[in-house]
Design a protein around this motif. Structure first.
Motif, PDB file in Angstrom:
ATOM      1  N   MET B   1       0.841  -1.206   0.000  1.00  0.00           N
ATOM      2  CA  MET B   1       0.000   0.000   0.000  1.00  0.00           C
ATOM      3  C   MET B   1       0.879   1.260   0.000  1.00  0.00           C
ATOM      4  O   MET B   1       2.061   1.204  -0.247  1.00  0.00           O
ATOM      5  N   ILE B   2       0.237   2.371   0.280  1.00  0.00           N
ATOM      6  CA  ILE B   2       0.959   3.640   0.323  1.00  0.00           C
ATOM      7  C   ILE B   2       1.897   3.640   1.535  1.00  0.00           C
ATOM      8  O   ILE B   2       1.499   3.243   2.632  1.00  0.00           O
ATOM      9  N   ALA B   3       3.130   4.072   1.314  1.00  0.00           N
ATOM     10  CA  ALA B   3       4.128   4.111   2.392  1.00  0.00           C
ATOM     11  C   ALA B   3       3.621   4.949   3.559  1.00  0.00           C
ATOM     12  O   ALA B   3       3.117   6.060   3.363  1.00  0.00           O
ATOM     13  N   GLN B   4       3.749   4.414   4.758  1.00  0.00           N
ATOM     14  CA  GLN B   4       3.294   5.148   5.945  1.00  0.00           C
ATOM     15  C   GLN B   4       4.429   5.979   6.515  1.00  0.00           C
ATOM     16  O   GLN B   4       5.544   5.498   6.676  1.00  0.00           O
ATOM     17  N   THR B   5       4.100   7.208   6.844  1.00  0.00           N
ATOM     18  CA  THR B   5       5.073   8.143   7.422  1.00  0.00           C
ATOM     19  C   THR B   5       4.406   8.866   8.586  1.00  0.00           C
ATOM     20  O   THR B   5       3.169   8.931   8.659  1.00  0.00           O
ATOM     21  N   PRO B   6       5.215   9.389   9.507  1.00  0.00           N
ATOM     22  CA  PRO B   6       4.650  10.061  10.680  1.00  0.00           C
ATOM     23  C   PRO B   6       4.070  11.426  10.316  1.00  0.00           C
ATOM     24  O   PRO B   6       4.135  11.861   9.165  1.00  0.00           O
ATOM     25  N   GLN B   7       3.528  12.104  11.289  1.00  0.00           N
ATOM     26  CA  GLN B   7       3.067  13.487  11.098  1.00  0.00           C
ATOM     27  C   GLN B   7       4.228  14.356  10.622  1.00  0.00           C
ATOM     28  O   GLN B   7       5.329  14.249  11.169  1.00  0.00           O
ATOM     29  N   PRO B   8       4.040  15.241   9.659  1.00  0.00           N
ATOM     30  CA  PRO B   8       5.103  16.183   9.305  1.00  0.00           C
ATOM     31  C   PRO B   8       5.452  17.088  10.489  1.00  0.00           C
ATOM     32  O   PRO B   8       4.590  17.287  11.359  1.00  0.00           O
ATOM     33  N   PRO B   9       6.661  17.658  10.495  1.00  0.00           N
ATOM     34  CA  PRO B   9       7.664  17.570   9.443  1.00  0.00           C
ATOM     35  C   PRO B   9       8.523  16.303   9.523  1.00  0.00           C
ATOM     36  O   PRO B   9       8.808  15.813  10.604  1.00  0.00           O
ATOM     37  N   TYR B  10       8.884  15.814   8.329  1.00  0.00           N
ATOM     38  CA  TYR B  10       9.919  14.794   8.175  1.00  0.00           C
ATOM     39  C   TYR B  10      10.601  15.131   6.850  1.00  0.00           C
ATOM     40  O   TYR B  10      10.289  16.178   6.245  1.00  0.00           O
ATOM     41  N   TYR B  11      11.521  14.283   6.390  1.00  0.00           N
ATOM     42  CA  TYR B  11      12.325  14.656   5.221  1.00  0.00           C
ATOM     43  C   TYR B  11      12.214  13.618   4.112  1.00  0.00           C
ATOM     44  O   TYR B  11      11.999  12.437   4.384  1.00  0.00           O
ATOM     45  N   ALA B  12      12.351  14.085   2.877  1.00  0.00           N
ATOM     46  CA  ALA B  12      12.283  13.206   1.706  1.00  0.00           C
ATOM     47  C   ALA B  12      13.512  13.425   0.840  1.00  0.00           C
ATOM     48  O   ALA B  12      13.974  14.561   0.686  1.00  0.00           O
ATOM     49  N   VAL B  13      14.036  12.341   0.295  1.00  0.00           N
ATOM     50  CA  VAL B  13      15.064  12.421  -0.745  1.00  0.00           C
ATOM     51  C   VAL B  13      14.422  11.905  -2.026  1.00  0.00           C
ATOM     52  O   VAL B  13      14.059  10.732  -2.115  1.00  0.00           O
ATOM     53  N   ILE B  14      14.243  12.810  -2.987  1.00  0.00           N
ATOM     54  CA  ILE B  14      13.673  12.436  -4.287  1.00  0.00           C
ATOM     55  C   ILE B  14      14.851  12.169  -5.224  1.00  0.00           C
ATOM     56  O   ILE B  14      15.638  13.077  -5.524  1.00  0.00           O
ATOM     57  N   PHE B  15      14.986  10.913  -5.672  1.00  0.00           N
ATOM     58  CA  PHE B  15      16.085  10.513  -6.557  1.00  0.00           C
ATOM     59  C   PHE B  15      15.465  10.181  -7.911  1.00  0.00           C
ATOM     60  O   PHE B  15      14.748   9.189  -8.061  1.00  0.00           O
ATOM     61  N   THR B  16      15.700  11.037  -8.893  1.00  0.00           N
ATOM     62  CA  THR B  16      15.171  10.865 -10.246  1.00  0.00           C
ATOM     63  C   THR B  16      16.318  10.451 -11.147  1.00  0.00           C
ATOM     64  O   THR B  16      17.378  11.093 -11.121  1.00  0.00           O
ATOM     65  N   SER B  17      16.144   9.391 -11.931  1.00  0.00           N
ATOM     66  CA  SER B  17      17.287   8.877 -12.689  1.00  0.00           C
ATOM     67  C   SER B  17      16.900   8.362 -14.066  1.00  0.00           C
ATOM     68  O   SER B  17      15.753   7.969 -14.306  1.00  0.00           O
ATOM     69  N   ILE B  18      17.882   8.394 -14.967  1.00  0.00           N
ATOM     70  CA  ILE B  18      17.745   7.802 -16.293  1.00  0.00           C
ATOM     71  C   ILE B  18      18.843   6.754 -16.434  1.00  0.00           C
ATOM     72  O   ILE B  18      20.031   7.074 -16.314  1.00  0.00           O
ATOM     73  N   ARG B  19      18.430   5.504 -16.646  1.00  0.00           N
ATOM     74  CA  ARG B  19      19.346   4.375 -16.686  1.00  0.00           C
ATOM     75  C   ARG B  19      20.046   4.269 -18.027  1.00  0.00           C
ATOM     76  O   ARG B  19      19.477   4.620 -19.063  1.00  0.00           O
ATOM     77  N   THR B  20      21.267   3.737 -18.003  1.00  0.00           N
ATOM     78  CA  THR B  20      21.912   3.236 -19.211  1.00  0.00           C
ATOM     79  C   THR B  20      21.355   1.834 -19.482  1.00  0.00           C
ATOM     80  O   THR B  20      20.520   1.337 -18.730  1.00  0.00           O
ATOM     81  N   ALA B  21      21.870   1.149 -20.522  1.00  0.00           N
ATOM     82  CA  ALA B  21      21.470  -0.231 -20.789  1.00  0.00           C
ATOM     83  C   ALA B  21      22.339  -1.215 -20.004  1.00  0.00           C
ATOM     84  O   ALA B  21      22.138  -2.426 -20.089  1.00  0.00           O
ATOM     85  N   VAL B  22      23.293  -0.746 -19.228  1.00  0.00           N
ATOM     86  CA  VAL B  22      24.229  -1.614 -18.505  1.00  0.00           C
ATOM     87  C   VAL B  22      23.543  -2.236 -17.287  1.00  0.00           C
ATOM     88  O   VAL B  22      22.960  -1.524 -16.476  1.00  0.00           O
ATOM     89  N   ASP B  23      23.640  -3.581 -17.184  1.00  0.00           N
ATOM     90  CA  ASP B  23      23.120  -4.231 -15.983  1.00  0.00           C
ATOM     91  C   ASP B  23      24.242  -4.341 -14.961  1.00  0.00           C
ATOM     92  O   ASP B  23      24.284  -3.577 -14.015  1.00  0.00           O
ATOM     93  N   ASN B  24      25.146  -5.286 -15.137  1.00  0.00           N
ATOM     94  CA  ASN B  24      26.320  -5.434 -14.269  1.00  0.00           C
ATOM     95  C   ASN B  24      26.010  -5.267 -12.775  1.00  0.00           C
ATOM     96  O   ASN B  24      26.631  -4.445 -12.085  1.00  0.00           O
ATOM     97  N   GLY B  25      25.044  -6.039 -12.320  1.00  0.00           N
ATOM     98  CA  GLY B  25      24.750  -6.060 -10.886  1.00  0.00           C
ATOM     99  C   GLY B  25      23.824  -4.955 -10.412  1.00  0.00           C
ATOM    100  O   GLY B  25      23.617  -4.788  -9.199  1.00  0.00           O
ATOM    101  N   TYR B  26      23.223  -4.227 -11.358  1.00  0.00           N
ATOM    102  CA  TYR B  26      22.374  -3.088 -10.959  1.00  0.00           C
ATOM    103  C   TYR B  26      21.248  -3.487 -10.003  1.00  0.00           C
ATOM    104  O   TYR B  26      21.070  -2.873  -8.941  1.00  0.00           O
ATOM    105  N   GLY B  27      20.478  -4.512 -10.404  1.00  0.00           N
ATOM    106  CA  GLY B  27      19.310  -4.912  -9.610  1.00  0.00           C
ATOM    107  C   GLY B  27      19.697  -5.351  -8.206  1.00  0.00           C
ATOM    108  O   GLY B  27      19.061  -4.958  -7.218  1.00  0.00           O
ATOM    109  N   GLN B  28      20.764  -6.156  -8.132  1.00  0.00           N
ATOM    110  CA  GLN B  28      21.262  -6.624  -6.832  1.00  0.00           C
ATOM    111  C   GLN B  28      21.675  -5.447  -5.954  1.00  0.00           C
ATOM    112  O   GLN B  28      21.384  -5.401  -4.763  1.00  0.00           O
ATOM    113  N   THR B  29      22.407  -4.510  -6.561  1.00  0.00           N
ATOM    114  CA  THR B  29      22.874  -3.361  -5.777  1.00  0.00           C
ATOM    115  C   THR B  29      21.700  -2.485  -5.348  1.00  0.00           C
ATOM    116  O   THR B  29      21.664  -2.003  -4.206  1.00  0.00           O
TER     117      THR B  29
END
Lengths: 106, 106
Positions: B1-29
């Motif tokens: 379900m939707i991630a549960q978080t406490p009453q604000p304030p708290y902090y968020a790290v938004i990580f937006t990314s564009i992948r290459t075609a390289v796997d080399n352990g990506y999923g595991q890492t």
């Protein structure tokens, strides 16, 4: 590419959602909301991805701009239809972006 | 379900990314980083989705907790491999969550 935003501080709305199986104009309305948001004062950019959950983050210059968009009549209607038909659950988080870091491969 | 978080304030790290075609352990890492982040002091929860772009948002109790995780040795190595192999580009945004709203269908 990665959405461009100005130097912090600016604001983010993180919209996390879980869809029902109901279509009934969902895609059209989602596209229309992006188009309409982009016309609002203080809008910066929006980015989205969906697998099991959907995450849409829109970026804004101020809390006032977010509040103004929240009260937009067509957006309000879409949100109500979303509650009735399109979403099992969603969470909206209003955030101040305090710092950011960009990496681009040369 | 939707991630549960406490009453604000708290902090968020938004990580937006564009992948290459390289796997080399990506999923595991990627899985290992989620496992490891969850063990850090001040970690709350993480949520991810990916289509053309990936958006991962992790939630934390404080900026200090985020800074501590950023400096974790194994995380630092993973980030360096990410820059070399897995990503064309990414952006990390550190945010203070000021307000939130939950909708759940009954």
């Amino acid at each position: 590419m990665i959405a461009q935003t100005p130097q912090p501080p600016y604001y983010a709305v993180i919209f996390t959602s879980i869809r029902t199986a109901v279509d009934n104009g969902y895609g059209q309305t989602a596209d229309r909301m992006v188009e309409l948001a982009a016309q609002q004062p203080g809008f910066l950019v929006v980015e989205s991805a969906r697998n099991e959950i959907g995450i849409t983050v829109s970026y804004w210059v101020s809390l006032e701009a977010i509040q103004h968009w929240r009260q937009h009549a067509e957006h309000t209607l879409a949100r109500e239809q979303g509650r009735r038909e399109w979403y099992y659950a969603f969470k909206t988080r209003i955030c101040k972006v305090e710092r950011d870091y960009l990496f681009e491969n040369q």
